[in-house]
Design a protein around this motif. Structure first.
Motif, PDB file in Angstrom:
ATOM      1  N   PHE A   1      10.472  24.037  66.763  1.00  0.00           N
ATOM      2  CA  PHE A   1      10.482  22.791  67.426  1.00  0.00           C
ATOM      3  C   PHE A   1       9.765  21.754  66.136  1.00  0.00           C
TER       4      PHE A   1
ATOM      5  N   TYR B   1      12.496  21.306  63.446  1.00  0.00           N
ATOM      6  CA  TYR B   1      13.629  20.383  63.877  1.00  0.00           C
ATOM      7  C   TYR B   1      13.255  18.923  64.014  1.00  0.00           C
ATOM      8  N   ALA B   2      11.881  18.668  64.871  1.00  0.00           N
ATOM      9  CA  ALA B   2      11.487  17.487  64.634  1.00  0.00           C
ATOM     10  C   ALA B   2      11.496  16.492  63.540  1.00  0.00           C
ATOM     11  N   GLU B   3      10.809  17.316  62.594  1.00  0.00           N
ATOM     12  CA  GLU B   3      10.702  16.520  61.170  1.00  0.00           C
ATOM     13  C   GLU B   3      11.986  16.224  60.641  1.00  0.00           C
TER      14      GLU B   3
ATOM     15  N   THR C   1       5.905  19.678  74.386  1.00  0.00           N
ATOM     16  CA  THR C   1       6.592  19.395  72.977  1.00  0.00           C
ATOM     17  C   THR C   1       7.916  18.951  73.220  1.00  0.00           C
TER      18      THR C   1
ATOM     19  N   VAL D   1       9.758  15.489  71.949  1.00  0.00           N
ATOM     20  CA  VAL D   1      10.619  15.609  70.964  1.00  0.00           C
ATOM     21  C   VAL D   1      11.910  14.612  71.582  1.00  0.00           C
ATOM     22  N   ASN D   2      12.140  14.796  72.671  1.00  0.00           N
ATOM     23  CA  ASN D   2      13.292  14.376  73.543  1.00  0.00           C
ATOM     24  C   ASN D   2      13.087  12.906  73.901  1.00  0.00           C
TER      25      ASN D   2
ATOM     26  N   GLU E   1      11.359  10.977  71.868  1.00  0.00           N
ATOM     27  CA  GLU E   1      11.307  10.415  70.519  1.00  0.00           C
ATOM     28  C   GLU E   1      12.613  10.200  69.878  1.00  0.00           C
ATOM     29  N   PHE E   2      13.335  11.256  70.028  1.00  0.00           N
ATOM     30  CA  PHE E   2      14.538  11.513  69.319  1.00  0.00           C
ATOM     31  C   PHE E   2      15.742  11.366  69.947  1.00  0.00           C
TER      32      PHE E   2
ATOM     33  N   ALA F   1      17.684  16.078  72.274  1.00  0.00           N
ATOM     34  CA  ALA F   1      17.558  16.720  70.973  1.00  0.00           C
ATOM     35  C   ALA F   1      17.188  18.129  71.212  1.00  0.00           C
TER      36      ALA F   1
END
Length: 482
Positions: free
Chosen positions: A290, A293-295, A333, A337-338, A340-341, A348
């Motif tokens: 995770f 992928y997020a980065e 987490t 992530v979802n 933010e992206f 995401a």
């Protein structure tokens, strides 16, 4: 005879309340069922229900011998010593093990129950194959009860380096328990080496070429109290595999193929689907994938509009506090992530916290362009082999942790250190942008290994090696005279 923590069946209750049994999914059952049928075999294990008074029964042609475990035994032996002591210790102390004397006492008592159940029903001179870390004391206990038996043990999880194993207050007792077997199998050559080094350190002796020579009872410091004859124990690796043919056959099912196409459509037909399939466990490195992928999303190297990560995290040990905390952390987490992206049209991460039948898993494998296996420590990781087996189209890319046992065999995967987030990011980008020609070359090599080294070959190799250690009639007669 097979002895394992669980029987190879699950109880099913009909609408009218009447019980029945269905075979449990899993490669171990598939591998051993033909052998057991051919040799009038039996399986000793727990039904999975505390305080179950079920007696021996037949199911799908197999003779099953239940071991009754109380609710307290389940809490202390299974959730406690097995999964809160041995599991984290043997997985490189990713989580801190609990060293509880109550856990240990329950572990000893339950192992004795399993040994006595096996001793009661094993045929004279029979072969008994004990499975996994929950039953490490059974080989010695069983040998003391039935010295006529040939005993094998297979450790499905890693065996730790001595610097970690030495933390265990009961390290000598565990070592003695395992040495009750004639053959001790491990997933990796390194695991067998760790075990042999532990034996040398604990008993101050030499071992050679995987062979441990036990003197007769009363000679030296070796644990061989049940035999007046010297005995040889062999420790070596036998990497487990899958029922590859079953996965290949499912790939040809039109409904499975249609479902794979539907999955891609439901996800918005992205350019790249990445897939993770794991038990919800701190050893699987889910947070690490995770993070990588997020980065990549944050850096603009991947775009949520044409890339999606699907994470299947099947429930696991939900009564253990460590696992409750892990689930909360992962779900937070995913939400971050979802949030933010993600977009209105695309998430995401598609996170699913439940298991699926094999047909659905094969459809997911067919739909996935990249398979992410980022375990921090894993005995084997059969998901990696399952993904490879399904890719009859010779497409798809496997990103595989070097700390999974499968990395020893699947060398054409993109091998990664999941602790190295930058390296993991590079591997993910390489997988996403890999040419069709390279994907095909790598997958063809991976599939050759998985299809030729299946679970049937694994069980045959182990049982053949165990048969080679069976005493000859003359040796058995000499032991009887003694």
């Amino acid at each position: 005879m097979v002895v394992s923590n669980r029987l190879p069946v699950d109880r099913v209750t009909a609408h009218d309340g009447s019980p029945s049994w269905k075979p449990s999914p899993g490669g171990l059952v598939t591998a051993l069922e033909p052998v057991m049928r051919a040799n009038d075999g039996a399986w000793v294990g727990w039904t999975g229900v505390a305080d179950d008074e079920q007696g021996p029964f037949e199911a799908d042609g197999l003779h099953l011998v239940p071991v009754r475990l109380s609710a307290t035994a389940v809490e202390l032996y299974y959730e406690g010593f097995s999964n809160d002591t041995i599991w984290p210790l043997y997985h490189d102390v990713i989580a801190q093990p609990t060293y509880s004397r109550r856990f240990w006492e329950a572990y000893v008592a339950v192992n004795q129950q399993f040994a006595e159940a096996a001793a009661d029903v094993a045929a004279e001179g029979g072969t008994v194959w004990v499975q996994d870390y929950q039953l490490q004391l059974v080989p010695k206990m069983l040998r003391e009860l039935r010295p006529d038996l040939v005993i094998g043990f297979f450790n499905h999880i890693p065996f730790p380096a001595y610097g970690l194993f030495s933390q265990l207050p009961w390290r000598r007792e565990i070592a003695e328990g395992l040495l009750g077997a004639d053959l001790i199998g491990f997933q990796r050559r390194a695991d067998a080496g760790n075990f042999l080094r532990a034996i040398r350190r604990i008993f101050h002796v030499q071992t050679g070429k995987g062979r441990i020579e036990l003197p007769a009872a009363g000679e030296g410091s070796w644990p061989n109290s049940s035999s007046d004859q010297p005995r040889t124990v062999v420790a070596r690796h036998f990497p487990i595999s899958i029922d590859a043919k079953a996965y290949v056959d499912l790939v040809e099912d039109p409904e499975v193929r249609a479902r794979a196409a539907q999955i891609r459509s439901d996800l918005g037909n992205p350019s790249t689907i990445m897939l993770g399939v794991d038990r919800l466990d701190y050893t699987k490195g889910i947070q690490h994938r995770f993070a990588a992928y997020a980065e990549l999303l944050a850096e603009g190297k991947l775009d949520v509009d044409d890339t999606v990560l699907v994470q299947i995290a099947s429930p696991s040990r939900e009564r253990v506090e460590t696992y409750k905390a892990l689930r909360d952390d992962i779900e937070l987490t995913v939400g971050r992530v979802n949030g933010e992206f993600g977009s209105i049209a695309h998430s995401a991460i598609n996170y699913l916290h439940h298991g699926y039948p094999r047909e659905e898993m094969v459809a997911l494998f067919l739909a996935a362009d990249v398979m992410l296996v980022t375990a921090l420590r894993d005995g084997m990781n059969l998901v990696a082999k399952e993904y490879v087996a399904t890719r009859a189209d010779e497409d798809g890319v496997l990103v595989l942790s070097e700390f999974a046992g499968a990395a020893d065999e699947l060398k054409q995967a993109l091998l990664v250190n999941p602790h190295d987030i930058e390296g993991l990011k590079r591997a993910i980008l390489s997988a996403v942008h890999m040419s069709r020609a390279e994907r095909r070359t790598r997958m063809r090599s991976l599939r050759h290994r998985v299809l030729t080294h299946d679970v049937e070959r694994w069980s045959k190799d182990f049982l053949d090696a165990l048969a080679d250690l069976r005493p000859t009639p003359s040796a058995r007669a000499a032991a009887a005279v003694e």
